[in-house]
Design a protein around this motif. Structure first.
Motif, PDB file in Angstrom:
ATOM      1  N   LEU A 104       2.148   6.765  -6.908  1.00 46.87           N
ATOM      2  CA  LEU A 104       1.242   7.867  -7.210  1.00 46.87           C
ATOM      3  C   LEU A 104       1.983   9.207  -7.179  1.00 46.87           C
ATOM      4  O   LEU A 104       1.817  10.042  -8.073  1.00 46.87           O
ATOM      5  N   ALA A 105       2.805   9.401  -6.185  1.00 49.48           N
ATOM      6  CA  ALA A 105       3.584  10.643  -6.089  1.00 49.48           C
ATOM      7  C   ALA A 105       4.524  10.782  -7.282  1.00 49.48           C
ATOM      8  O   ALA A 105       4.706  11.877  -7.818  1.00 49.48           O
ATOM      9  N   PHE A 148       1.203   4.493  -2.864  1.00 43.38           N
ATOM     10  CA  PHE A 148       1.269   5.946  -2.678  1.00 43.38           C
ATOM     11  C   PHE A 148       2.574   6.528  -3.214  1.00 43.38           C
ATOM     12  O   PHE A 148       2.583   7.628  -3.767  1.00 43.38           O
ATOM     13  N   ARG A 157       0.833  -1.202   0.000  1.00 43.90           N
ATOM     14  CA  ARG A 157       0.000   0.000   0.000  1.00 43.90           C
ATOM     15  C   ARG A 157       0.868   1.252   0.000  1.00 43.90           C
ATOM     16  O   ARG A 157       0.585   2.220  -0.690  1.00 43.90           O
ATOM     17  N   ALA A 158       1.914   1.235   0.788  1.00 42.89           N
ATOM     18  CA  ALA A 158       2.833   2.374   0.794  1.00 42.89           C
ATOM     19  C   ALA A 158       3.462   2.533  -0.589  1.00 42.89           C
ATOM     20  O   ALA A 158       3.642   3.651  -1.077  1.00 42.89           O
ATOM     21  N   PHE A 215       2.051  15.969  -6.015  1.00 46.98           N
ATOM     22  CA  PHE A 215       2.588  15.339  -4.806  1.00 46.98           C
ATOM     23  C   PHE A 215       4.105  15.277  -4.851  1.00 46.98           C
ATOM     24  O   PHE A 215       4.691  15.093  -5.912  1.00 46.98           O
ATOM     25  N   VAL A 251       0.883   9.931   4.917  1.00 43.58           N
ATOM     26  CA  VAL A 251      -0.019   8.814   4.695  1.00 43.58           C
ATOM     27  C   VAL A 251       0.428   7.678   5.605  1.00 43.58           C
ATOM     28  O   VAL A 251       1.574   7.231   5.522  1.00 43.58           O
ATOM     29  N   LEU A 309       7.016  13.127  -2.626  1.00 38.43           N
ATOM     30  CA  LEU A 309       7.366  12.197  -1.564  1.00 38.43           C
ATOM     31  C   LEU A 309       8.669  12.690  -0.948  1.00 38.43           C
ATOM     32  O   LEU A 309       9.734  12.587  -1.556  1.00 38.43           O
ATOM     33  N   GLN A 336     -10.719   3.256  -0.060  1.00 43.11           N
ATOM     34  CA  GLN A 336     -10.451   3.092  -1.481  1.00 43.11           C
ATOM     35  C   GLN A 336     -11.314   2.012  -2.110  1.00 43.11           C
ATOM     36  O   GLN A 336     -11.315   1.839  -3.307  1.00 43.11           O
ATOM     37  N   GLU A 376      -5.522   4.912   6.354  1.00 44.57           N
ATOM     38  CA  GLU A 376      -6.384   3.944   5.691  1.00 44.57           C
ATOM     39  C   GLU A 376      -7.486   3.540   6.658  1.00 44.57           C
ATOM     40  O   GLU A 376      -7.405   3.781   7.858  1.00 44.57           O
ATOM     41  N   SER A 424       0.356   4.067   6.224  1.00 46.29           N
ATOM     42  CA  SER A 424       0.085   2.842   5.489  1.00 46.29           C
ATOM     43  C   SER A 424       0.774   1.696   6.214  1.00 46.29           C
ATOM     44  O   SER A 424       1.731   1.105   5.720  1.00 46.29           O
TER      45      SER A 424
END
Length: 152
Positions: free
Chosen positions: A13-14, A10, A6-7, A21, A62, A23, A115, A87, A64
């Motif tokens: 995504l960044a 993210f 999950r981390a 975003f 975040v 990171l 999500q 989350e 995670s």
């Protein structure tokens, strides 16, 4: 916070949205994890949430991490003065949720994200939107309605 799949989501995504975003760092529990994160994501790794916040000054963190670890991580991040995206659910049981709320709920610094779009609440909202029910217009027949007073 965290270094699992999950981390990783993210972090990707960044990377995909660099105008949105950045990171700035990651906090993990051990030095092996820190080395792994630095190698995979090319960012500084820290061994505690407080260290991450103190050194990197993120706008939001975040969380995670596992259910068991999350309440303490969220509380530590809020205590360090940062906003948190957690989350769902943010604690493993009802008692944990109540305790977490007592610790951070009124801070205004925690958002809980969901999500999974097939949850009943999300599925119901999606069905309303897809049916067009939420956009149906009806004439207002309120006698009190004026240009400055809309229908109740």
């Amino acid at each position: 916070m965290g270094r699992g799949w999950r981390a990783d989501f993210f972090a990707r995504l960044a990377r995909l949205l660099p105008d949105e975003f950045e990171l700035v760092g990651v906090a993990v529990r051990d030095t092996d994890g820190a080395a792994d994160v630095q190698r995979r994501w090319s960012v500084p790794a820290h061994l505690s949430p407080a260290e991450l916040v103190a050194r990197q000054h993120p706008d939001v963190v975040v969380s995670s991490v596992s259910w068991a670890a999350n309440p303490a991580v969220v509380a530590d991040l809020v205590a360090a003065g940062t906003a948190v995206l957690s989350e769902t659910p943010p604690a493993p049981d009802h008692a944990g949720l109540l305790d977490l709320w007592d610790r951070v709920g009124r801070s205004g610094r925690v958002q809980v994200a969901e999500q999974y779009l097939l949850l009943p609440g999300h599925a119901a909202r999606r069905a309303v939107v897809e049916r067009g029910s939420s956009a149906r217009r009806r004439p207002c027949r309120c006698p009190r309605r004026t240009a400055t007073t809309p229908c109740p």
